[in-house]
Design a protein around this motif. Structure first.
Motif, mmCIF file in Angstrom:
data_model
loop_
_atom_site.group_PDB
_atom_site.id
_atom_site.type_symbol
_atom_site.label_atom_id
_atom_site.label_comp_id
_atom_site.label_asym_id
_atom_site.label_seq_id
_atom_site.Cartn_x
_atom_site.Cartn_y
_atom_site.Cartn_z
ATOM 1 N N THR A 148 17.598 1.200 55.385
ATOM 2 C CA THR A 148 18.833 1.962 55.455
ATOM 3 C C THR A 148 18.521 3.427 55.193
ATOM 4 O O THR A 148 17.561 3.760 54.482
ATOM 5 C CB THR A 148 19.866 1.469 54.433
ATOM 6 N N GLN A 149 19.329 4.283 55.800
ATOM 7 C CA GLN A 149 19.198 5.709 55.607
ATOM 8 C C GLN A 149 20.537 6.268 55.169
ATOM 9 O O GLN A 149 21.589 5.843 55.662
ATOM 10 C CB GLN A 149 18.743 6.393 56.907
ATOM 11 N N SER A 150 20.507 7.226 54.242
ATOM 12 C CA SER A 150 21.743 7.851 53.806
ATOM 13 C C SER A 150 21.516 9.339 53.548
ATOM 14 O O SER A 150 20.426 9.723 53.104
ATOM 15 C CB SER A 150 22.266 7.165 52.535
ATOM 16 N N PRO A 151 22.495 10.171 53.891
ATOM 17 C CA PRO A 151 23.684 9.800 54.644
ATOM 18 C C PRO A 151 23.350 9.555 56.108
ATOM 19 O O PRO A 151 22.236 9.826 56.535
ATOM 20 C CB PRO A 151 24.570 11.042 54.495
ATOM 21 N N ARG A 152 24.266 9.052 56.870
ATOM 22 C CA ARG A 152 24.037 8.857 58.303
ATOM 23 C C ARG A 152 24.352 10.129 59.086
ATOM 24 O O ARG A 152 23.771 10.359 60.142
ATOM 25 C CB ARG A 152 24.910 7.718 58.833
ATOM 26 N N HIS A 153 25.260 10.923 58.546
ATOM 27 C CA HIS A 153 25.608 12.194 59.166
ATOM 28 C C HIS A 153 25.782 13.227 58.069
ATOM 29 O O HIS A 153 26.315 12.902 57.004
ATOM 30 C CB HIS A 153 26.923 12.094 59.948
ATOM 31 N N LYS A 154 25.330 14.457 58.344
ATOM 32 C CA LYS A 154 25.529 15.510 57.358
ATOM 33 C C LYS A 154 25.610 16.851 58.072
ATOM 34 O O LYS A 154 24.810 17.141 58.973
ATOM 35 C CB LYS A 154 24.409 15.533 56.330
ATOM 36 N N VAL A 155 26.575 17.657 57.619
ATOM 37 C CA VAL A 155 26.701 19.033 58.068
ATOM 38 C C VAL A 155 26.494 19.909 56.850
ATOM 39 O O VAL A 155 27.115 19.688 55.813
ATOM 40 C CB VAL A 155 28.080 19.308 58.700
ATOM 41 N N THR A 156 25.620 20.889 56.952
ATOM 42 C CA THR A 156 25.342 21.762 55.831
ATOM 43 C C THR A 156 25.181 23.199 56.318
ATOM 44 O O THR A 156 25.158 23.456 57.523
ATOM 45 C CB THR A 156 24.075 21.291 55.087
ATOM 46 N N GLU A 157 25.065 24.095 55.375
ATOM 47 C CA GLU A 157 24.926 25.499 55.730
ATOM 48 C C GLU A 157 23.492 25.970 55.502
ATOM 49 O O GLU A 157 22.785 25.449 54.629
ATOM 50 C CB GLU A 157 25.900 26.346 54.913
ATOM 51 N N THR A 158 23.111 26.945 56.269
ATOM 52 C CA THR A 158 21.780 27.535 56.116
ATOM 53 C C THR A 158 21.550 27.965 54.675
ATOM 54 O O THR A 158 22.432 28.561 54.045
ATOM 55 C CB THR A 158 21.637 28.740 57.058
ATOM 56 N N GLY A 159 20.364 27.625 54.163
ATOM 57 C CA GLY A 159 19.992 28.048 52.819
ATOM 58 C C GLY A 159 20.289 27.033 51.735
ATOM 59 O O GLY A 159 19.833 27.193 50.594
ATOM 60 N N THR A 160 21.025 25.978 52.067
ATOM 61 C CA THR A 160 21.340 24.978 51.046
ATOM 62 C C THR A 160 20.275 23.886 51.039
ATOM 63 O O THR A 160 19.664 23.602 52.066
ATOM 64 C CB THR A 160 22.709 24.337 51.299
#
Lengths: 115, 113
Positions: free
Chosen positions: A5-17
Protein backbone atom coordinates in the motif's frame (compact mmCIF):
# COMPACT_ATOMS: atom_id res chain seq x y z
CA UNK A 1 -1.71 -9.39 -5.42
CA UNK A 2 1.31 -8.57 -3.30
CA UNK A 3 0.38 -6.66 -0.14
CA UNK A 4 1.73 -3.23 -0.92
CA UNK A 5 0.00 0.00 0.00
CA UNK A 6 1.05 3.56 -0.64
CA UNK A 7 -0.11 6.67 1.18
CA UNK A 8 -1.29 9.16 0.36
CA UNK A 9 -2.65 8.15 -3.03
CA UNK A 10 -2.98 11.76 -4.13
CA UNK A 11 -1.32 14.90 -2.85
CA UNK A 12 -1.19 18.54 -3.89
CA UNK A 13 1.50 20.67 -2.29
CA UNK A 14 3.30 23.93 -2.79
CA UNK A 15 6.85 24.51 -3.91
CA UNK A 16 9.29 24.53 -1.01
CA UNK A 17 7.24 22.39 1.36
CA UNK A 18 8.44 19.01 2.63
CA UNK A 19 6.55 15.92 1.52
CA UNK A 20 6.77 12.34 2.75
CA UNK A 21 5.34 9.38 0.88
CA UNK A 22 4.90 6.06 2.60
CA UNK A 23 5.14 2.54 1.26
CA UNK A 24 3.95 -0.32 3.45
CA UNK A 25 4.27 -4.03 2.66
CA UNK A 26 2.90 -7.10 4.37
CA UNK A 27 5.02 -9.61 2.38
CA UNK A 28 8.18 -9.39 4.52
CA UNK A 29 10.22 -8.86 1.34
CA UNK A 30 13.75 -7.69 1.89
CA UNK A 31 14.11 -5.29 -1.04
CA UNK A 32 12.09 -2.13 -1.58
CA UNK A 33 12.28 0.49 -4.31
CA UNK A 34 10.92 3.92 -5.14
CA UNK A 35 10.31 4.88 -8.78
CA UNK A 36 8.82 7.87 -10.50
CA UNK A 37 6.89 7.66 -13.75
CA UNK A 38 6.89 10.56 -16.18
CA UNK A 39 5.74 10.81 -19.80
CA UNK A 40 8.55 9.98 -22.19
CA UNK A 41 10.72 8.52 -19.41
CA UNK A 42 9.04 5.33 -18.31
CA UNK A 43 9.84 4.38 -14.72
CA UNK A 44 13.04 5.66 -13.19
CA UNK A 45 14.57 4.42 -9.96
CA UNK A 46 14.93 7.04 -7.22
CA UNK A 47 16.23 5.05 -4.23
CA UNK A 48 16.16 1.47 -3.09
CA UNK A 49 16.66 -0.50 0.10
CA UNK A 50 18.24 -3.91 0.59
CA UNK A 51 17.41 -4.18 4.28
CA UNK A 52 16.46 -2.22 7.38
CA UNK A 53 18.53 0.96 7.44
CA UNK A 54 20.34 -0.11 4.25
CA UNK A 55 19.56 2.17 1.33
CA UNK A 56 21.24 3.37 -1.83
CA UNK A 57 20.71 5.87 -4.62
CA UNK A 58 19.10 5.17 -7.93
CA UNK A 59 19.15 6.96 -11.25
CA UNK A 60 17.29 10.13 -10.19
CA UNK A 61 18.00 10.56 -6.48
CA UNK A 62 18.72 14.31 -6.33
CA UNK A 63 16.18 16.11 -4.14
CA UNK A 64 14.97 12.90 -2.49
CA UNK A 65 15.86 11.03 0.66
CA UNK A 66 14.61 7.72 2.03
CA UNK A 67 14.43 5.88 5.30
CA UNK A 68 13.66 2.32 6.30
CA UNK A 69 13.45 1.72 10.03
CA UNK A 70 11.27 -1.39 9.72
CA UNK A 71 11.11 -4.16 7.15
CA UNK A 72 7.58 -3.24 6.20
CA UNK A 73 7.93 0.53 5.73
CA UNK A 74 9.93 2.55 3.20
CA UNK A 75 9.55 6.32 3.29
CA UNK A 76 10.37 8.73 0.49
CA UNK A 77 10.91 12.37 1.47
CA UNK A 78 11.07 15.42 -0.71
CA UNK A 79 12.83 17.87 1.61
CA UNK A 80 11.72 20.93 -0.38
CA UNK A 81 9.33 20.05 -3.18
CA UNK A 82 9.84 21.55 -6.64
CA UNK A 83 7.54 21.58 -9.67
CA UNK A 84 9.90 19.15 -11.43
CA UNK A 85 8.97 16.58 -8.80
CA UNK A 86 5.37 16.53 -9.95
CA UNK A 87 5.00 12.90 -10.95
CA UNK A 88 3.46 9.55 -10.15
CA UNK A 89 5.50 7.68 -7.57
CA UNK A 90 5.54 3.90 -7.33
CA UNK A 91 6.90 1.68 -4.62
CA UNK A 92 8.02 -1.85 -5.46
CA UNK A 93 9.18 -4.86 -3.47
CA UNK A 94 11.24 -7.94 -4.31
CA UNK A 95 12.57 -11.00 -2.57
CA UNK A 96 14.48 -13.03 -5.14
CA UNK A 97 17.46 -10.80 -5.61
CA UNK A 98 19.52 -11.75 -8.60
CA UNK A 99 17.73 -15.00 -9.25
CA UNK A 100 15.91 -16.15 -12.32
CA UNK A 101 12.24 -15.78 -11.66
CA UNK A 102 12.80 -12.55 -9.80
CA UNK A 103 9.97 -10.11 -10.00
CA UNK A 104 9.35 -6.72 -8.54
CA UNK A 105 5.80 -6.17 -7.33
CA UNK A 106 4.46 -2.65 -7.52
CA UNK A 107 2.14 -0.65 -5.34
CA UNK A 108 -0.81 1.37 -6.69
CA UNK A 109 1.11 4.64 -6.92
CA UNK A 110 0.93 8.14 -5.44
CA UNK A 111 0.07 11.04 -7.70
CA UNK A 112 1.92 14.16 -6.52
CA UNK A 113 1.30 17.66 -7.83
CA UNK A 114 3.67 20.43 -6.78
CA UNK A 115 2.29 23.91 -7.48
CA UNK B 1 21.24 7.87 -22.13
CA UNK B 2 18.35 5.50 -22.65
CA UNK B 3 19.69 1.98 -22.16
CA UNK B 4 16.32 0.35 -22.77
CA UNK B 5 14.31 1.68 -25.68
CA UNK B 6 10.77 1.10 -26.80
CA UNK B 7 10.62 3.00 -30.04
CA UNK B 8 6.91 2.58 -30.67
CA UNK B 9 4.87 4.76 -28.29
CA UNK B 10 1.64 3.15 -29.42
CA UNK B 11 0.26 0.16 -31.28
CA UNK B 12 -3.25 -0.68 -32.42
CA UNK B 13 -4.24 -4.29 -33.16
CA UNK B 14 -7.52 -5.97 -33.96
CA UNK B 15 -8.97 -8.46 -31.52
CA UNK B 16 -7.83 -11.99 -32.31
CA UNK B 17 -4.71 -10.86 -34.16
CA UNK B 18 -1.12 -10.97 -32.94
CA UNK B 19 0.36 -8.05 -31.04
CA UNK B 20 4.13 -7.63 -31.24
CA UNK B 21 5.81 -5.20 -28.90
CA UNK B 22 9.49 -4.48 -29.34
CA UNK B 23 12.31 -3.45 -27.05
CA UNK B 24 15.97 -2.71 -27.75
CA UNK B 25 18.78 -2.37 -25.26
CA UNK B 26 22.34 -1.14 -25.37
CA UNK B 27 23.92 -2.50 -22.19
CA UNK B 28 25.53 -5.89 -22.77
CA UNK B 29 25.63 -6.47 -19.01
CA UNK B 30 21.86 -6.94 -18.83
CA UNK B 31 21.18 -10.56 -17.92
CA UNK B 32 17.47 -10.68 -17.20
CA UNK B 33 14.52 -9.07 -18.93
CA UNK B 34 10.93 -8.52 -17.85
CA UNK B 35 7.70 -7.21 -19.32
CA UNK B 36 5.20 -5.33 -17.21
CA UNK B 37 1.66 -4.32 -18.05
CA UNK B 38 0.08 -1.17 -16.67
CA UNK B 39 -3.52 -0.04 -16.60
CA UNK B 40 -4.39 3.62 -15.90
CA UNK B 41 -4.30 4.60 -12.22
CA UNK B 42 -2.76 1.26 -11.23
CA UNK B 43 0.75 0.04 -10.58
CA UNK B 44 2.60 -2.04 -13.17
CA UNK B 45 2.00 -5.79 -12.96
CA UNK B 46 4.50 -8.43 -13.93
CA UNK B 47 3.72 -10.27 -17.14
CA UNK B 48 6.61 -12.46 -18.24
CA UNK B 49 10.39 -12.62 -18.02
CA UNK B 50 13.36 -14.21 -19.74
CA UNK B 51 16.91 -14.94 -18.71
CA UNK B 52 19.75 -14.11 -21.07
CA UNK B 53 20.62 -17.79 -21.34
CA UNK B 54 17.35 -18.44 -23.14
CA UNK B 55 15.94 -17.14 -26.39
CA UNK B 56 12.27 -17.81 -25.78
CA UNK B 57 9.85 -18.03 -22.90
CA UNK B 58 6.17 -18.77 -23.22
CA UNK B 59 3.27 -18.35 -20.81
CA UNK B 60 -0.16 -18.93 -22.26
CA UNK B 61 -0.92 -16.25 -24.83
CA UNK B 62 2.33 -14.41 -24.06
CA UNK B 63 5.73 -15.24 -25.52
CA UNK B 64 8.93 -13.28 -25.12
CA UNK B 65 11.78 -13.67 -27.59
CA UNK B 66 15.33 -12.57 -26.92
CA UNK B 67 17.94 -11.95 -29.62
CA UNK B 68 21.14 -11.24 -27.73
CA UNK B 69 23.28 -10.55 -30.78
CA UNK B 70 20.84 -7.84 -31.87
CA UNK B 71 20.17 -6.70 -28.29
CA UNK B 72 16.50 -6.98 -29.02
CA UNK B 73 13.53 -8.55 -27.34
CA UNK B 74 9.91 -8.75 -28.30
CA UNK B 75 6.64 -9.66 -26.64
CA UNK B 76 4.07 -11.54 -28.68
CA UNK B 77 0.45 -11.70 -27.59
CA UNK B 78 -1.68 -14.24 -29.44
CA UNK B 79 -4.61 -13.88 -29.75
CA UNK B 80 -4.97 -10.29 -28.64
CA UNK B 81 -7.97 -9.47 -26.48
CA UNK B 82 -9.59 -6.13 -25.57
CA UNK B 83 -8.45 -6.60 -21.96
CA UNK B 84 -4.86 -6.53 -23.19
CA UNK B 85 -5.23 -2.81 -23.91
CA UNK B 86 -2.69 -1.21 -21.59
CA UNK B 87 0.79 0.28 -21.50
CA UNK B 88 3.56 -2.31 -21.69
CA UNK B 89 6.97 -1.66 -20.20
CA UNK B 90 10.11 -3.57 -21.00
CA UNK B 91 12.67 -3.77 -18.16
CA UNK B 92 16.19 -5.10 -17.84
CA UNK B 93 18.40 -6.09 -14.93
CA UNK B 94 22.15 -5.67 -14.99
CA UNK B 95 24.33 -8.42 -13.58
CA UNK B 96 25.32 -7.75 -9.99
CA UNK B 97 23.45 -4.46 -9.51
CA UNK B 98 21.38 -5.38 -6.48
CA UNK B 99 18.42 -6.17 -8.63
CA UNK B 100 17.93 -2.68 -10.00
CA UNK B 101 15.76 -2.57 -13.09
CA UNK B 102 16.04 -0.19 -16.02
CA UNK B 103 12.75 0.46 -17.76
CA UNK B 104 11.84 1.48 -21.27
CA UNK B 105 9.43 4.32 -21.94
CA UNK B 106 6.48 2.05 -22.62
CA UNK B 107 4.22 1.15 -25.55
CA UNK B 108 0.50 1.78 -25.36
CA UNK B 109 -1.37 -1.17 -26.90
CA UNK B 110 -4.95 -0.76 -28.00
CA UNK B 111 -6.85 -3.86 -29.01
CA UNK B 112 -9.86 -2.95 -31.10
CA UNK B 113 -13.01 -4.97 -31.70
Amino acid sequence: DAGITQSPRHKVTETGTPVTLRCHQTENHRYMYWYRQDPGHGLRLIHYSYGVKDTDKGEVSDGYSVSRSKTEDFLLTLESATSSQTSVYFCAISDLLGLAGETQYFGPGTRLLVL
Amino acid sequence: DQQVKQNSPSLSVQEGRISILNCDYTNSMFDYFLWYKKYPAEGPTFLISISSIKDKNEDGRFTVFLNKSAKHLSLHIVPSQPGDSAVYFCAARETGTASKLTFGTGTRLQVTL
